[in-house]
Motif scaffolding. Structure first.
Motif, PDB file in Angstrom:
ATOM      1  N   TRP A 108     -19.166  17.940  16.208  1.00  0.00           N
ATOM      2  CA  TRP A 108     -20.522  17.500  15.861  1.00  0.00           C
ATOM      3  C   TRP A 108     -20.646  16.001  16.049  1.00  0.00           C
ATOM      4  CZ3 TRP A 108     -24.418  20.792  14.251  1.00  0.00           C
ATOM      5  CH2 TRP A 108     -24.036  22.093  13.936  1.00  0.00           C
ATOM      6  N   LYS A 114     -25.627  17.127  16.009  1.00  0.00           N
ATOM      7  CA  LYS A 114     -25.735  17.953  17.205  1.00  0.00           C
ATOM      8  C   LYS A 114     -24.335  18.415  17.585  1.00  0.00           C
ATOM      9  CE  LYS A 114     -27.677  17.732  21.852  1.00  0.00           C
ATOM     10  NZ  LYS A 114     -28.363  16.866  22.825  1.00  0.00           N
ATOM     11  N   SER A 166     -32.329  21.488   7.549  1.00  0.00           N
ATOM     12  CA  SER A 166     -32.714  22.520   8.509  1.00  0.00           C
ATOM     13  C   SER A 166     -31.672  22.575   9.612  1.00  0.00           C
ATOM     14  CB  SER A 166     -34.093  22.230   9.102  1.00  0.00           C
ATOM     15  OG  SER A 166     -34.069  21.049   9.853  1.00  0.00           O
ATOM     16  N   GLU A 167     -31.588  23.731  10.259  1.00  0.00           N
ATOM     17  CA  GLU A 167     -30.675  23.867  11.383  1.00  0.00           C
ATOM     18  C   GLU A 167     -31.257  24.859  12.376  1.00  0.00           C
ATOM     19  OE1 GLU A 167     -26.837  25.325  10.152  1.00  0.00           O
ATOM     20  OE2 GLU A 167     -27.724  26.625   8.665  1.00  0.00           O
ATOM     21  N   ARG A 200     -26.455  23.564  19.195  1.00  0.00           N
ATOM     22  CA  ARG A 200     -26.796  23.799  17.804  1.00  0.00           C
ATOM     23  C   ARG A 200     -27.077  22.434  17.183  1.00  0.00           C
ATOM     24  NH1 ARG A 200     -26.712  27.710  14.283  1.00  0.00           N
ATOM     25  NH2 ARG A 200     -25.825  29.233  15.674  1.00  0.00           N
ATOM     26  N   SER A 259     -22.360  22.833   9.412  1.00  0.00           N
ATOM     27  CA  SER A 259     -23.222  21.646   9.371  1.00  0.00           C
ATOM     28  C   SER A 259     -23.562  21.226   7.943  1.00  0.00           C
ATOM     29  CB  SER A 259     -24.487  21.857  10.193  1.00  0.00           C
ATOM     30  OG  SER A 259     -25.230  22.936   9.698  1.00  0.00           O
ATOM     31  N   SER A 271     -28.893  13.399  11.396  1.00  0.00           N
ATOM     32  CA  SER A 271     -29.140  14.333  12.491  1.00  0.00           C
ATOM     33  C   SER A 271     -27.804  14.656  13.129  1.00  0.00           C
ATOM     34  CB  SER A 271     -30.062  13.727  13.539  1.00  0.00           C
ATOM     35  OG  SER A 271     -31.316  13.451  12.984  1.00  0.00           O
ATOM     36  N   SER A 298     -28.652  20.262  13.487  1.00  0.00           N
ATOM     37  CA  SER A 298     -28.904  20.320  12.054  1.00  0.00           C
ATOM     38  C   SER A 298     -29.433  18.963  11.627  1.00  0.00           C
ATOM     39  CB  SER A 298     -27.596  20.643  11.330  1.00  0.00           C
ATOM     40  OG  SER A 298     -27.819  20.821   9.971  1.00  0.00           O
ATOM     41  N   GLU A 299     -30.389  18.972  10.693  1.00  0.00           N
ATOM     42  CA  GLU A 299     -30.954  17.732  10.169  1.00  0.00           C
ATOM     43  C   GLU A 299     -31.067  17.831   8.661  1.00  0.00           C
ATOM     44  OE1 GLU A 299     -33.798  16.671  13.974  1.00  0.00           O
ATOM     45  OE2 GLU A 299     -34.676  17.753  12.293  1.00  0.00           O
TER      46      GLU A 299
END
Length: 146
Positions: free
Chosen positions: A62, A79, A117-118, A129, A91, A77, A131-132
């Motif tokens: 990530w 990724k 959120s993801e 993929r 995440s 954030s 995720s934040e």
């Protein structure tokens, strides 16, 4: 942009049989029944480099970007890399680990996850993929520092 070197390597491997020989016409005889030409060895080496560049096993799964929203609130954030084995559900764990690290570094007593959120981002040529999350650091007594 690791894709460009990977595509160049793939083109080099593909062109081995269609271009004039740039390598010496030699054979490596390993056993009486097993031998490899210089072109085969070169092609295998390029294929290995191509696989390594695309997969990159030593890269972190990530990438994290951190943005300070105010004195005690952060937006994270994340990724994921395109090719990985597992790690799809980690995440939230990464978000909590970074929040705990920020809490300790800044001298706060706890943190709150305000938003998370993801999902999957469709991009060319690979999907990622993502995720934040938003976290807020909290002082003793539950009130954020103002």
């Amino acid at each position: 942009m690791r894709i460009v070197p990977a595509l160049c390597a793939a083109l080099a491997v593909a062109s081995c049989g269609s271009s004039p020989a740039l390598l010496p016409n030699a054979t490596l005889q390993l056993t009486p029944l097993l031998a490899y030409t210089t072109e085969q060895i070169y092609g295998a080496g390029l294929a290995g480099v191509l696989i390594y560049v695309v997969y990159d096993p030593l890269a972190p799964n990530w990438n994290i970007e951190e943005k300070v929203l105010n004195e005690d609130t952060y937006a994270l954030s994340m990724k994921a890399k395109s090719f990985r084995t597992g790690g799809d559900g980690e995440s939230m764990q990464i978000l909590k680990r970074r929040a705990l690290s920020l809490q300790r570094e800044r001298g706060y007593t706890s943190y709150k996850i305000l938003d998370f959120s993801e999902g999957i981002e469709s991009s060319t040529p690979f999907t990622h993929r993502f995720s934040e999350g938003t976290i807020q650091l909290v002082r003793a007594g539950g009130a954020p520092k103002r």
